[in-house]
Design an enzyme around this catalytic site. Sequence first.
Site, PDB file in Angstrom:
ATOM      1  N   HIS A  46     -10.666  -7.704   6.507  1.00  0.00           N
ATOM      2  CA  HIS A  46      -9.419  -7.002   6.824  1.00  0.00           C
ATOM      3  C   HIS A  46      -9.382  -5.710   6.015  1.00  0.00           C
ATOM      4  O   HIS A  46      -8.613  -5.549   5.077  1.00  0.00           O
ATOM      5  CB  HIS A  46      -8.222  -7.895   6.491  1.00  0.00           C
ATOM      6  CG  HIS A  46      -6.903  -7.320   6.907  1.00  0.00           C
ATOM      7  ND1 HIS A  46      -6.672  -6.768   8.148  1.00  0.00           N
ATOM      8  CD2 HIS A  46      -5.725  -7.217   6.235  1.00  0.00           C
ATOM      9  CE1 HIS A  46      -5.420  -6.352   8.223  1.00  0.00           C
ATOM     10  NE2 HIS A  46      -4.828  -6.606   7.064  1.00  0.00           N
ATOM     11  N   ARG A  83       0.826  -1.212   0.000  1.00  0.00           N
ATOM     12  CA  ARG A  83       0.000   0.000   0.000  1.00  0.00           C
ATOM     13  C   ARG A  83       0.859   1.260   0.000  1.00  0.00           C
ATOM     14  O   ARG A  83       1.970   1.280   0.513  1.00  0.00           O
ATOM     15  CB  ARG A  83      -0.907   0.032   1.235  1.00  0.00           C
ATOM     16  CG  ARG A  83      -2.009  -0.974   1.231  1.00  0.00           C
ATOM     17  CD  ARG A  83      -2.672  -1.060   2.593  1.00  0.00           C
ATOM     18  NE  ARG A  83      -3.450   0.133   2.893  1.00  0.00           N
ATOM     19  CZ  ARG A  83      -3.991   0.366   4.082  1.00  0.00           C
ATOM     20  NH1 ARG A  83      -3.809  -0.490   5.073  1.00  0.00           N
ATOM     21  NH2 ARG A  83      -4.709   1.446   4.292  1.00  0.00           N
TER      22      ARG A  83
END
Length: 325
Positions: A181, A88
């Site tokens: 998640h 990310r």
Amino acid sequence: MARKKISVIGAGNVGATVAQFLATKELGDVYLFDVVDGIPEGKALDIQEGAPHWGYDLDVVGFSTSDSSNYKNMEGSDVIVVTAGMARKPGMSREDLFDKNVEIIADVSKNIKKYSPDSIIVVVSNPADIMAYALQKISGVDPQRIMGLGGSLDSSRFRTFLAKELDVSVEDVNAFVIGGHGDDMVPFIRYSSVAGIPIEKLLPKEKIDAIVKRTRFGGGEIVNYLKAGSAYYAPGISITAMVESVIKDKKRVIPCAAYITGKHAEHYGINNKFIGVPIKIGERGVEEIYDIDFLPEELELWKKSVASVEASSKNVDEWLKKHPQ
């Protein structure tokens, strides 16, 4: 007695950290794989060379999968940890990684099916519950043998934030997070306690709400600090706890992404998908799924998380229609 064999697919920050923790806890020989030439070999050697100071007598070796035949070296793995994928960046959600990571998972899945379909598999690549679903669909591995990181890490963050706010040992904080998640995860307040004392008796609602919010966005907080890359130390030890429970058949109860079907599907309102719930982890993988009851307000949060997972899982199904494996 023969040592256990653990393969780690992906030698980036998370994969290499997991490999180090697995070695230092002497859980078995560690085989590290990555598509970039030299990275798995170099990192594995680096970990191996620390053995005299840590005291572990096992093998840590690396293999580049730019030559796909090197995947054969994971044959006979007791556990496979899949960390391969894009990391990310600031402003990205875990779901934003889907398009890139599903392609990577598809390749990994086919090689697991070919070389080591009987392994227990821990899926870490984000979004972990969705990538676990993709891996199972492509590899055909028994879903009981697959679990995704999520609640293990999210619960660790939740417990940490509670302990810091209360100025108590993290060892005395019991708390867990369920659901996907992602930003719709569900930190479960009602089952959270310190040495058996309910959190709601120790903290005012506004403090609890702030901790819940920080937990939901805990990964993003680290991404924003790092600028490039995401968390790896806390994920690394959270993954290691899961692997250790398999290798040592510890029967630990940890919230993880598990395949929901049968009576559990009726209870949780989601069927034939992976989502975070409390599970018992042992040598057979997901050995038991625990059904927990919801109050009305908790159920609404849960349903929101389920809807998010359902939508993302549908993206996997659509991707597979366009890219038959």
